[in-house]
Scaffold this motif. Structure first.
Motif, PDB file in Angstrom:
ATOM      1  N   ARG A  65      -6.754  -1.188   0.714  1.00 17.78           N
ATOM      2  CA  ARG A  65      -7.407  -1.583   2.177  1.00 17.78           C
ATOM      3  C   ARG A  65      -8.370  -2.337   1.890  1.00 17.78           C
ATOM      4  NH1 ARG A  65      -8.061   4.048   5.372  1.00 17.78           N
ATOM      5  NH2 ARG A  65      -8.545   2.362   7.145  1.00 17.78           N
ATOM      6  N   ARG A  94      -2.326  -1.316  -4.495  1.00 16.30           N
ATOM      7  CA  ARG A  94      -2.028   0.065  -4.460  1.00 16.30           C
ATOM      8  C   ARG A  94      -1.538   0.703  -5.737  1.00 16.30           C
ATOM      9  NH1 ARG A  94      -2.065   1.793   0.652  1.00 16.30           N
ATOM     10  NH2 ARG A  94      -1.978   0.074   2.382  1.00 16.30           N
ATOM     11  N   GLU A 120      -3.846   9.437   4.612  1.00 20.52           N
ATOM     12  CA  GLU A 120      -3.679   7.898   5.302  1.00 20.52           C
ATOM     13  C   GLU A 120      -3.877   8.465   6.866  1.00 20.52           C
ATOM     14  OE1 GLU A 120      -3.900   5.151   4.478  1.00 20.52           O
ATOM     15  OE2 GLU A 120      -3.975   5.419   2.351  1.00 20.52           O
TER      16      GLU A 120
END
Length: 273
Positions: A65, A94, A120
């Motif tokens: 992110r 990731r 999430e």
């Protein structure tokens, strides 16, 4: 106060899934050695990286992110500016990148994997999705990726704060996490509680974040009283082979040989001498 004392940059507090700096610092001191490489494969705003650098460890973090990547980089820079001299890096990636050739240079080099069980946000187009099960599945995959990166004697530590399922029942996180670790070639070493509430005599004073307080208030209004979280659960794992050798040495049992099934060495025995 912990974020301020750790030298974290403003904005770090918006990462509600972060590992508290005091918990990260204690885990790093207890389960790694000076000069080790500490990896957080889902580092968020980077509290683990800051604690690792401050403790004289190299730090490496991953996050997919952009918002967290910027904050984590800023926290690494702040730690270096404050005098940390070890290497610190944050990749915009990731955890699954650890299973690719890009992570080959980390195999057998990591002294400690320290990460949080992260939830999430539930996507609007997937109302049937259980965020707890999704987080557990991601953690299981990360354990599988991270096992091959640990050096002999290294540890994998995962911090999980209490979670509630969509029906408001408290989720059992330890059982599936221990099962996933065992499947990945890791063995349980310790199960700890990191108290996040304050103590006033014999009474706990919760310091739950605002979203948790709002959820508890909604539950009370709906007639289902809900306790505020007062701790994080910390599960500590080691390489299965290391744990078995240590147990054998403690009991005086001769060193076991590596088991083979169809000429394949089982997970957790990859580093047998």
């Amino acid at each position: 106060m912990q974020l301020r004392d750790a030298g974290c940059v403003p904005g770090t507090e918006i990462d509600d899934e972060r590992i508290p700096p005091a918990v990260a610092a204690h885990a790093i001191a207890a389960y790694s050695q000076p000069g080790d490489l500490v990896l957080d494969p889902d580092c968020g705003a980077g509290t683990v990286l800051t604690a690792a650098l401050s403790a004289g460890r190299d730090a490496f973090g991953l996050t997919g992110r952009t918002r967290w990547w910027s904050l984590a980089r800023a926290n690494v820079t702040a730690a270096k500016t404050a005098g940390a001299w070890r290497d610190g890096s944050v990749f915009d990636a990731r955890p699954k990148v650890l299973a690719t050739a890009r992570a080959a240079g980390l195999i057998g080099r990591v002294g400690l994997v320290l990460t949080a069980l992260r939830m999430e946000p539930e996507p609007a187009n997937r109302p049937d999705r259980d965020p707890v099960e999704s987080a557990l599945a991601d953690a299981a995959a990360t354990m599988l990726y991270g096992e091959s990166l640990l050096r002999s004697g290294g540890h994998f530590v995962i911090v999980a704060r209490p979670r509630r399922r969509p029906d408001s029942t408290l989720a059992d996180l330890a059982t599936p996490l221990i099962a996933a670790a065992t499947a990945a070639g890791l063995a349980p070493v310790e199960r700890c509680v990191a108290l996040t509430a304050g103590l006033r005599g014999s009474r706990l004073v919760t310091r739950a974040p605002l979203p948790a307080r709002r959820a508890a208030a909604r539950a009370r209004t709906a007639g289902a009283p809900t306790a505020l979280p007062a701790h994080h659960e910390v599960l500590v794992f080691g390489l299965a082979h290391d744990v078995e050798l240590a147990a054998a040495a403690a009991s005086g049992v001769p060193r076991p040989t590596r088991p083979r099934v169809n000429d394949t060495v089982h997970a957790g025995w990859r580093r047998a001498a």
